[in-house]
Scaffold this active site. Structure first.
Site, PDB file in Angstrom:
ATOM      1  N   LEU A  99      -9.025 -17.386  -3.983  1.00  0.00           N
ATOM      2  CA  LEU A  99      -9.547 -16.447  -4.978  1.00  0.00           C
ATOM      3  C   LEU A  99      -8.634 -15.222  -5.041  1.00  0.00           C
ATOM      4  O   LEU A  99      -8.359 -14.592  -4.022  1.00  0.00           O
ATOM      5  CB  LEU A  99     -10.972 -16.017  -4.633  1.00  0.00           C
ATOM      6  CG  LEU A  99     -12.013 -17.145  -4.561  1.00  0.00           C
ATOM      7  CD1 LEU A  99     -13.408 -16.557  -4.357  1.00  0.00           C
ATOM      8  CD2 LEU A  99     -11.982 -18.012  -5.800  1.00  0.00           C
ATOM      9  N   GLY A 120      -9.466 -10.581  -8.568  1.00  0.00           N
ATOM     10  CA  GLY A 120      -9.982  -9.209  -8.555  1.00  0.00           C
ATOM     11  C   GLY A 120      -8.928  -8.170  -8.917  1.00  0.00           C
ATOM     12  O   GLY A 120      -7.731  -8.410  -8.786  1.00  0.00           O
ATOM     13  N   ARG A 177      -9.122  -0.091  -5.656  1.00  0.00           N
ATOM     14  CA  ARG A 177      -8.892   0.880  -4.582  1.00  0.00           C
ATOM     15  C   ARG A 177      -7.423   0.968  -4.152  1.00  0.00           C
ATOM     16  O   ARG A 177      -7.063   1.840  -3.380  1.00  0.00           O
ATOM     17  CB  ARG A 177      -9.787   0.535  -3.369  1.00  0.00           C
ATOM     18  CG  ARG A 177     -11.217   0.978  -3.551  1.00  0.00           C
ATOM     19  CD  ARG A 177     -12.116   0.393  -2.482  1.00  0.00           C
ATOM     20  NE  ARG A 177     -12.332  -1.036  -2.678  1.00  0.00           N
ATOM     21  CZ  ARG A 177     -12.936  -1.838  -1.801  1.00  0.00           C
ATOM     22  NH1 ARG A 177     -13.376  -1.358  -0.656  1.00  0.00           N
ATOM     23  NH2 ARG A 177     -13.099  -3.117  -2.049  1.00  0.00           N
ATOM     24  N   GLN A 199      -9.813 -16.893 -14.496  1.00  0.00           N
ATOM     25  CA  GLN A 199     -11.191 -16.398 -14.602  1.00  0.00           C
ATOM     26  C   GLN A 199     -11.088 -15.142 -15.463  1.00  0.00           C
ATOM     27  O   GLN A 199     -10.661 -14.094 -14.991  1.00  0.00           O
ATOM     28  CB  GLN A 199     -11.726 -16.062 -13.197  1.00  0.00           C
ATOM     29  CG  GLN A 199     -13.161 -15.567 -13.214  1.00  0.00           C
ATOM     30  CD  GLN A 199     -13.550 -14.890 -11.900  1.00  0.00           C
ATOM     31  OE1 GLN A 199     -12.702 -14.416 -11.149  1.00  0.00           O
ATOM     32  NE2 GLN A 199     -14.842 -14.812 -11.658  1.00  0.00           N
ATOM     33  N   ASP A 227      -6.234 -11.776  -0.799  1.00  0.00           N
ATOM     34  CA  ASP A 227      -6.030 -10.477  -0.150  1.00  0.00           C
ATOM     35  C   ASP A 227      -6.403 -10.515   1.333  1.00  0.00           C
ATOM     36  O   ASP A 227      -6.605  -9.475   1.948  1.00  0.00           O
ATOM     37  CB  ASP A 227      -6.819  -9.384  -0.888  1.00  0.00           C
ATOM     38  CG  ASP A 227      -8.302  -9.676  -0.970  1.00  0.00           C
ATOM     39  OD1 ASP A 227      -8.728 -10.747  -0.507  1.00  0.00           O
ATOM     40  OD2 ASP A 227      -9.044  -8.826  -1.506  1.00  0.00           O
ATOM     41  N   ASN A 232      -7.866  -3.828   0.854  1.00  0.00           N
ATOM     42  CA  ASN A 232      -8.508  -3.208  -0.300  1.00  0.00           C
ATOM     43  C   ASN A 232      -7.834  -1.910  -0.700  1.00  0.00           C
ATOM     44  O   ASN A 232      -8.021  -1.431  -1.804  1.00  0.00           O
ATOM     45  CB  ASN A 232      -9.984  -2.927   0.000  1.00  0.00           C
ATOM     46  CG  ASN A 232     -10.763  -4.219   0.155  1.00  0.00           C
ATOM     47  OD1 ASN A 232     -10.730  -5.073  -0.728  1.00  0.00           O
ATOM     48  ND2 ASN A 232     -11.411  -4.386   1.279  1.00  0.00           N
ATOM     49  N   ALA A 244      43.248   4.265   6.787  1.00  0.00           N
ATOM     50  CA  ALA A 244      42.146   5.117   6.327  1.00  0.00           C
ATOM     51  C   ALA A 244      42.342   5.508   4.869  1.00  0.00           C
ATOM     52  O   ALA A 244      43.456   5.806   4.443  1.00  0.00           O
ATOM     53  CB  ALA A 244      42.079   6.368   7.190  1.00  0.00           C
ATOM     54  N   SER A 251      47.755   4.932   5.197  1.00  0.00           N
ATOM     55  CA  SER A 251      46.550   5.645   4.742  1.00  0.00           C
ATOM     56  C   SER A 251      46.661   6.133   3.301  1.00  0.00           C
ATOM     57  O   SER A 251      47.756   6.332   2.787  1.00  0.00           O
ATOM     58  CB  SER A 251      46.316   6.853   5.649  1.00  0.00           C
ATOM     59  OG  SER A 251      46.094   6.411   6.952  1.00  0.00           O
ATOM     60  N   ARG A 288      56.033   7.171  -3.898  1.00  0.00           N
ATOM     61  CA  ARG A 288      55.649   8.515  -3.507  1.00  0.00           C
ATOM     62  C   ARG A 288      56.728   9.439  -4.015  1.00  0.00           C
ATOM     63  O   ARG A 288      57.908   9.106  -3.959  1.00  0.00           O
ATOM     64  CB  ARG A 288      55.733   8.572  -1.991  1.00  0.00           C
ATOM     65  CG  ARG A 288      54.566   9.064  -1.279  1.00  0.00           C
ATOM     66  CD  ARG A 288      55.043   9.406   0.095  1.00  0.00           C
ATOM     67  NE  ARG A 288      54.462   8.542   1.096  1.00  0.00           N
ATOM     68  CZ  ARG A 288      54.957   8.374   2.305  1.00  0.00           C
ATOM     69  NH1 ARG A 288      56.097   8.966   2.645  1.00  0.00           N
ATOM     70  NH2 ARG A 288      54.371   7.612   3.156  1.00  0.00           N
TER      71      ARG A 288
HETATM   72  C1  UD1 Z   1     -16.925 -10.880  -0.167  1.00  0.00           C
HETATM   73  C2  UD1 Z   1     -18.181 -11.609   0.298  1.00  0.00           C
HETATM   74  C3  UD1 Z   1     -18.690 -10.926   1.564  1.00  0.00           C
HETATM   75  C4  UD1 Z   1     -17.623 -10.939   2.631  1.00  0.00           C
HETATM   76  C5  UD1 Z   1     -16.340 -10.315   2.111  1.00  0.00           C
HETATM   77  C6  UD1 Z   1     -15.220 -10.549   3.105  1.00  0.00           C
HETATM   78  C7  UD1 Z   1     -19.268 -12.423  -1.711  1.00  0.00           C
HETATM   79  C8  UD1 Z   1     -20.359 -12.211  -2.672  1.00  0.00           C
HETATM   80  N1  UD1 Z   1     -19.173 -11.537  -0.741  1.00  0.00           N
HETATM   81  O1  UD1 Z   1     -17.309  -9.540  -0.497  1.00  0.00           O
HETATM   82  O2  UD1 Z   1     -19.829 -11.616   2.053  1.00  0.00           O
HETATM   83  O3  UD1 Z   1     -18.073 -10.248   3.780  1.00  0.00           O
HETATM   84  O4  UD1 Z   1     -15.938 -10.924   0.857  1.00  0.00           O
HETATM   85  O5  UD1 Z   1     -14.101  -9.818   2.785  1.00  0.00           O
HETATM   86  O6  UD1 Z   1     -18.545 -13.398  -1.825  1.00  0.00           O
HETATM   87  N2  UD1 Z   1     -12.742 -12.415  -6.672  1.00  0.00           N
HETATM   88  C9  UD1 Z   1     -12.429 -13.168  -7.769  1.00  0.00           C
HETATM   89  N3  UD1 Z   1     -13.260 -13.119  -8.846  1.00  0.00           N
HETATM   90  C10 UD1 Z   1     -14.380 -12.358  -8.884  1.00  0.00           C
HETATM   91  C11 UD1 Z   1     -14.678 -11.574  -7.745  1.00  0.00           C
HETATM   92  C12 UD1 Z   1     -13.849 -11.629  -6.651  1.00  0.00           C
HETATM   93  O7  UD1 Z   1     -11.416 -13.874  -7.787  1.00  0.00           O
HETATM   94  O8  UD1 Z   1     -15.056 -12.381  -9.902  1.00  0.00           O
HETATM   95  C13 UD1 Z   1     -11.847 -12.445  -5.503  1.00  0.00           C
HETATM   96  C14 UD1 Z   1     -11.195 -11.116  -5.250  1.00  0.00           C
HETATM   97  O9  UD1 Z   1      -9.925 -11.037  -5.888  1.00  0.00           O
HETATM   98  C15 UD1 Z   1     -11.069 -11.116  -3.742  1.00  0.00           C
HETATM   99  C16 UD1 Z   1     -12.196 -11.994  -3.268  1.00  0.00           C
HETATM  100  O10 UD1 Z   1     -12.603 -12.767  -4.363  1.00  0.00           O
HETATM  101  O11 UD1 Z   1      -9.857 -11.712  -3.323  1.00  0.00           O
HETATM  102  C17 UD1 Z   1     -13.360 -11.224  -2.686  1.00  0.00           C
HETATM  103  O12 UD1 Z   1     -13.912 -10.390  -3.677  1.00  0.00           O
HETATM  104  P1  UD1 Z   1     -14.526  -8.965  -3.352  1.00  0.00           P
HETATM  105  O13 UD1 Z   1     -15.142  -8.417  -4.578  1.00  0.00           O
HETATM  106  O14 UD1 Z   1     -13.512  -8.154  -2.650  1.00  0.00           O
HETATM  107  O15 UD1 Z   1     -15.674  -9.399  -2.345  1.00  0.00           O
HETATM  108  P2  UD1 Z   1     -16.404  -8.476  -1.326  1.00  0.00           P
HETATM  109  O16 UD1 Z   1     -17.335  -7.578  -2.055  1.00  0.00           O
HETATM  110  O17 UD1 Z   1     -15.428  -7.885  -0.393  1.00  0.00           O
END
Ligand code: UD1
Ligand code: CA
Length: 457
Positions: free
Chosen positions: A9, A12, A16, A74, A103, A227, A380, A405, A440
């Site tokens: 995944l 996101g 931050r 997505q 990440d 993050n 040099a 040189s 020279r």
């Molecule tokens: C998520 C978990 C949490 C866990 C934490 C660990 C869920 C609901 N929660 O929370 O239980 O402790 O990770 O770090 O899964 N992403 C997408 N599409 C989206 C949303 C997120 O691709 O629509 C990806 C983000 O890019 C990221 C990852 O999923 O790489 C996690 O998303 P993030 O929103 O950071 O999840 P957390 O709130 O940290």
């Protein structure tokens, strides 16, 4: 069911990070965060790897190499469960899926293998971790008596009591594709963040009597996510420390394992010594007994046995032979090949040149687009004038040449075997072998000459 699919995944935004660059393209140890996860995924030899992209997706795709990757967009980031939904058409039948994060770069293949080994067809497996500061993470809720996993509750949805739980969800899990197809479409977003949480499938598994197994990650750094820039910097140090420890274990002597940066691969022979604050980028190979003194930057360089790189040298795309002495303050640019026993000294710049064995340029010179023979001494302040403002030209310096040189060699030009060039010459034509050539003005003195006087206003 042995087939393994992996989903990473990475859709996101990473707000931050406070950056216009998509989060997963920020660099850790010289490579995008996402590349680390992909490399680990590949080490598991899965049947397929799907990467879910969204925010900055086109750039992410262009920046990461791999014909083996299935890219899934997505368009709107509606939660981790929603992201997984998008992958369903691409997942295989009769396979299980390991879910990773773009990440979370330091996860080890070994840990994942342990997790995968847990998962039989009717099981789900979670990688969890325990921490004294669980804030921000989803909590693992277990049955107080049996200790069996019941659910994952997100921080924002957790009760005060649940927030005290120190076992957290790393997000990394393995679920059979049949279950994913059944459970993901049933997710709802009636929670604090109005997101479709992937984590809600765990309660679904429990309610259906599907066993949820868990493996606790031994090493917290493996599951740490990025993050913010602060966390990125923290992971960078952890990662570098790990590389340094690996080198120490291989017998490389590091003056200080906390003061070395490897942004690529560093391969070392025996008895290599590296002083503080050196940066290695791309592929660097240091042969036996090579010494790299402090504050050097080496990018795509191979250094053969016994050579020494003195402080503050910058070397890129270069091959260095045995027993050479480079620096201090040397700059060696791409396309350079130095044979054995070559000396390149302070404030000498070499670019796209071949220098044969035993030749020396010890001070204040520019050697560009040149072919230099054996046992040449470049005095040099010698400059190869390789550029006429429009085109570049080659300088050939044959064996046993001695260049006095402050000489300019106007390319294209050839300095023939055994030539000696008098200091302060500007050479524009081929020199004959074994002769002294100089250009020279003869030294003269003018009697009665007066220094100019300042004009009074
Ligand atoms: C998520 C978990 C949490 C866990 C934490 C660990 C869920 C609901 N929660 O929370 O239980 O402790 O990770 O770090 O899964 N992403 C997408 N599409 C989206 C949303 C997120 O691709 O629509 C990806 C983000 O890019 C990221 C990852 O999923 O790489 C996690 O998303 P993030 O929103 O950071 O999840 P957390 O709130 O940290
Ligand atoms: Ca979130």
């Amino acid at each position: 069911m042995s087939k393994l699919n992996i989903v990473i995944l990475a859709a996101g935004a990473g707000k931050r990070m406070q950056s216009s660059l998509p989060k997963v393209l920020h660099r850790l140890a010289g490579r995008p965060l996402l590349s680390h996860t992909i490399e680990t995924a590949r080490a598991l030899s899965p049947e397929k790897i799907c990467v879910v992209i969204g925010h900055g997706g086109d750039l992410v795709r262009q920046s990461i190499a791999g014909d083996d990757l299935i890219w899934i967009t997505q368009a709107q980031q509606l939660g981790t469960g929603h992201a997984m939904m998008q992958t369903l058409p691409s997942l295989s039948d009769d396979a299980k899926t390991l879910i990773l994060y773009g990440d979370v770069p330091l996860i080890r293949a070994q840990t994942l293998q342990t997790l995968i080994a847990q998962t039989k067809h009717e099981h789900c497996a979670l990688l969890t971790a325990t921490t004294a500061d669980p804030s921000g993470y989803g909590r693992i809720v277990r049955d107080p008596v049996t200790q069996v996993v019941q659910a994952i509750v997100e921080q924002k949805d957790a009760s005060a009591e649940q927030r005290l739980i120190q076992e957290i969800n790393t997000g990394i899990m393995v679920i059979c594709n049949d279950h994913l197809r059944e459970w993901l479409p049933r997710l709802e977003n009636g929670n604090a963040q109005h997101e479709y949480y992937l984590t809600d499938v765990i309660a679904m598994a429990v309610s259906q009597g599907v066993p949820v197994l868990s493996v606790v990650a031994e090493n917290f750094s493996e599951i740490m996510g990025v993050n913010s820039k602060r966390q990125l910097a923290e992971l960078e140090r952890l990662c570098q420390r790990e590389y340094a420890d690996r080198l120490l274990d291989q017998g490389v002597q590091l003056a200080d394992p906390t003061r070395i940066d490897i942004r690529g691969r560093l391969n070392c022979g025996t008895d290599v010594e590296i002083d503080v604050n050196c940066v290695f980028e791309g592929n660097v190979r240091l042969g036996d007994d090579v010494k790299v003194h402090g504050h050097c930057v080496l990018k795509n360089v191979s250094v053969a046995a016994g050579s020494v790189i003195l402080p503050f040298s910058l070397i890129e795309d270069t091959e260095i032979g045995e027993s050479c002495k480079i620096g201090p303050y040397a700059r060696i640019r791409p396309g350079t090949r130095l044979s054995d026993k070559v000396h390149i000294g302070n404030f000498v710049e070499v670019k796209n040149s071949r220098i044969a064995s035993g030749s020396k340029a010890n001070h204040l010179s520019y050697i560009g687009d040149s072919i230099v023979g054996t046992n040449v001494n470049v005095g040099a302040g010698t400059i190869t004038c390789n550029y006429d403002g429009a085109n570049k030209y080659q300088t050939i310096i044959e064996d046993d040449v001695f260049i006095g040189s402050d000489t300019q060699l106007i390319a294209p030009v050839k300095i023939s075997k055994g030539s000696t060039i008098g200091a302060g010459s500007t050479i524009t034509k081929e020199t004959p072998e074994n002769q002294l050539t100089l250009s020279r003005v003869k030294q003269i003195s003018i009697a009665g000459w007066q220094r100019p006087q300042k004009i009074k206003k």
